[in-house]
Design an enzyme around this catalytic site. Structure first.
Site, PDB file in Angstrom:
ATOM      1  CG  HIS A 185      10.313   4.262  -3.471  1.00  0.00           C
ATOM      2  ND1 HIS A 185       9.543   4.251  -2.325  1.00  0.00           N
ATOM      3  CD2 HIS A 185      10.323   2.986  -3.931  1.00  0.00           C
ATOM      4  CE1 HIS A 185       9.099   3.026  -2.109  1.00  0.00           C
ATOM      5  NE2 HIS A 185       9.561   2.246  -3.061  1.00  0.00           N
ATOM      6  CG  ASN A 206      12.939   4.602 -14.131  1.00  0.00           C
ATOM      7  OD1 ASN A 206      12.750   3.396 -14.279  1.00  0.00           O
ATOM      8  ND2 ASN A 206      12.439   5.280 -13.100  1.00  0.00           N
ATOM      9  NE  ARG A 215     -33.738  -6.173 -13.499  1.00  0.00           N
ATOM     10  CZ  ARG A 215     -33.560  -6.655 -14.712  1.00  0.00           C
ATOM     11  NH1 ARG A 215     -32.537  -6.254 -15.434  1.00  0.00           N
ATOM     12  NH2 ARG A 215     -34.394  -7.556 -15.210  1.00  0.00           N
ATOM     13  CD  GLU A 260     -16.449  -4.788 -15.216  1.00  0.00           C
ATOM     14  OE1 GLU A 260     -17.437  -5.215 -15.855  1.00  0.00           O
ATOM     15  OE2 GLU A 260     -15.260  -5.080 -15.527  1.00  0.00           O
TER      16      GLU A 260
END
Length: 619
Positions: A32, A181, A312, A360
């Site tokens: 590129h 651009n 948990r 997230e």
């Protein structure tokens, strides 16, 4: 010693960066170059007057950080490395070739000066914000973070998650350089050269904005100086540029994206030729690392066998203990810390806690940024919501990032909240990503022990935790090596092996007791390490019982069932196998009703084993 470059010298450097971008892409036959040429002056001024970096010591604590978010413009980055003396011309011309460090999109696995893998657009700014947060809140040594973005990627939602995060956190050490651009891959971008449109958006997120001519070195220089002097807000430099600048055959023209120039030699001559311009980048100031890791004794929480404790909860307590023992541990959460239990860490170690709110992608990106700065991040949210950040997790793996992700509220066992909150695909997602460790504990002591081990692993580690309380079945001193499993029931006459993990371990044990009373002994394996999987134990069980039944609170595809099946892909003939998993879209019901409806409770296991035994006896 600081070298002062004149405006003319910086213009010459910009042209040299364009020349080398054209040459690299021409040698590769792909790449590129036009996307690189538009931003050449922006990078030339940064390198020549503002960037402080030691290419011989990329980990220098005071060195500025640079992220190329528009990763397809890698020829520009590699041309800058050549100009700074980090690589030579021969290596530049290996661009995109087999075995070259100069990949089509940059990655830190091959180049020590690359902060994070980019190329999936919209990720550079979020990771750069994470690095800047580290510099502002943790490292505190004054380095600046620069990220070069393309205008096309401004359409990505993750960019604006990062913009809001950086604005809210007042990351005045962060400068985003937007190369406007006008042209994307297939044609004009959404806003073209309307720089005010971009300015309005960044200002809405409390950024300081500067609009510049991206090919005027004096204008660019003033913008960098203004960004460095801005206090309390990050800065967005919005630069009007021309794609393919300097080569009239492609300048500001559609259809030239992602292609080497058709006449590279003519373009090089038009750009002034290869003059071998070099740049001496300012060295960073002397600094010492202020966040030296404190090593202390790890006192993990201990739970009594028979207690009812949610994994948990054990995770939250164990993370606090780990943070007390290790000063490099940082906890992050997606505004569900009261549910994931990360809030326990926030209360004990607030200086090492990042609240990323319900974003997230930014949550994972911040973790990646912290990892790049040498911290040990633990980022938690509901297992279901981590799927929103799948591409960030995938790119983190390409970066070789060392991060810990924790998904709570997994499976149908969460109960009444319904399917939108149920992580039923997370194991498959994490198992499919390169260099991941996937752990799914069933009780509190196992959770604490596995969490402690994740601190010393590499790559991406995923720990799956559960919402509801479950009986503690292992004593505190039990060991759980990663890659292992536990055989909880076994005997010489076992007819079937039931393989479970997490909540289904308890259902499997209930089923085993019921089946034993009916004269059908079964073996039960707790497969707490889903990846890597314990092949030896599974193969031993297969030889002993001839039949394996996997049961999981997850979709049948990609989880425990597939992990077990793969254990036999390169070995002896596979045993008879059957799977129990979640096959429908659940509704709202109690946890026990959900397990029953999915057929993964004790009754479902008993019924499945009965069928397997019947078919084993009756042809």
């Amino acid at each position: 010693m600081t070298t002062t470059y004149s405006d003319d010298e910086l213009r010459a450097l910009g042209q040299q960066l364009r020349v080398d971008s054209v040459r690299a892409a021409d040698a590769a036959g792909s790449g590129h170059p036009t996307s690189s040429m538009s931003a050449a002056d922006l990078l030339a001024v940064l390198l020549g007057r503002h960037f402080r970096y030691d290419f011989d010591r990329p980990a220098h604590p005071a060195g500025d950080r640079f992220v190329l978010s528009k990763g397809h413009a890698s020829p520009l980055l590699y041309a800058a490395y050549k100009a700074a003396g980090a690589i030579d011309d021969a290596e530049l011309l290996t661009f995109r070739k087999l075995g070259s460090r100069l990949e089509g999109h940059p990655t830190p696995r091959s180049l020590p000066w690359v902060e994070t893998a980019t190329g999936s657009l919209g990720q550079g700014l979020p990771v750069a914000a994470g690095i800047a947060w580290s510099g502002k809140r943790l490292d505190r040594v004054g380095y600046r973070v620069y990220v070069l973005c393309g205008d096309s990627e401004m359409a990505e939602g993750s960019v604006w998650e990062a913009a809001e995060y950086a604005g809210y956190e007042q990351l005045d050490n962060l400068t985003a350089i937007v190369d406007v651009n006008r042209l994307g891959q297939r044609g004009p971008t959404r806003h073209g050269h309307d720089l005010d449109a971009y300015a309005r958006r960044f200002k809405a997120f409390d950024w300081h904005t500067i609009v510049v001519d991206g090919h005027d070195v004096a204008d660019i220089d003033r913008a960098y100086a203004e960004a460095a002097s801005t206090v309390g807000r990050p800065t967005a430099i919005l630069a009007r540029t021309l794609k393919g600048k300097g080569a009239l055959a492609v300048e500001d023209r559609e259809g030239a994206h992602g292609k080497p120039l058709s006449d590279a030699a003519a373009a090089v001559e038009e750009l002034g030729g290869d003059r071998g311009v070099r740049v001496s980048v300012q060295e960073p100031p002397a600094a010492r690392v202020l966040h030296a890791v404190r090593s202390g004794r790890l006192d993990l929480p201990r739970f009594d066998v028979g207690d009812e404790v949610a994994t948990r909860d054990a995770y939250g307590q164990a993370l606090v203990a780990l943070g007390s023992a290790r000063g490099d541990v940082v906890a992050l959460d997606g505004e569900v810390g009261d549910s994931t239990r990360t809030e326990m860490f926030a209360k004990e170690h607030p200086e090492r806690y990042a609240e990323c709110y319900i974003a997230e992608q930014q949550l994972v990106a911040t973790a990646v940024g912290l990892s790049a700065r040498g911290w040990l991040p633990y980022a938690g949210t509901f297992a279901a919501f981590l799927t929103r950040a799948h591409d960030f997790i995938r790119m983190a793996s390409i970066s070789g990032a060392d991060i810990n992700l924790v998904g709570s509220h997994a499976g149908v066992a969460i109960g009444q909240d319904g399917p939108s909150q149920m992580g039923l695909e997370d194991l498959a997602m994490f198992r499919a990503i390169h260099d991941t460790t996937v752990l799914y504990p069933c009780d509190a002591n196992q959770t604490a022990q596995l969490l402690a081990q994740t601190a010393d692993l590499t790559g991406i580690r995923y720990l799956r935790t559960s919402r509801g309380a479950a009986p503690v079945i292992y004593p505190p001193h039990e060991e759980f090596p990663v890659g292992g499993s536990k055989v909880l029931r076994s005997g010489d006459g076992d007819r079937v092996t039931v393989v479970a993990a997490g909540v289904t371990v308890h259902e499997a044990l209930k089923a085993a007791d019921e089946l034993a009373a009916a004269g059908i002994p079964v073996r039960v394996i707790d497969l707490y390490s889903v990846k890597p999987v314990d092949r030896r134990t599974l193969r031993d069980a297969a030889r002993a019982t001839g039949c394996l039944l996997t049961v999981e609170d997850h979709r049948e595809q990609g989880g425990i069932g597939d992990a077990v099946a793969e254990a036999f892909s390169t070995a002896e003939p596979a045993p008879r196998m059957a799977r129990l998993g979640v096959r429908t879209v659940p509704g709202s019901a109690t946890p026990s009703e959900q397990l029953a409806a999915a057929g993964i409770d004790a009754a479902g296991i008993v019924a499945a084993v009965g069928l397997l035994v019947e078919h084993a006896v009756t042809p």
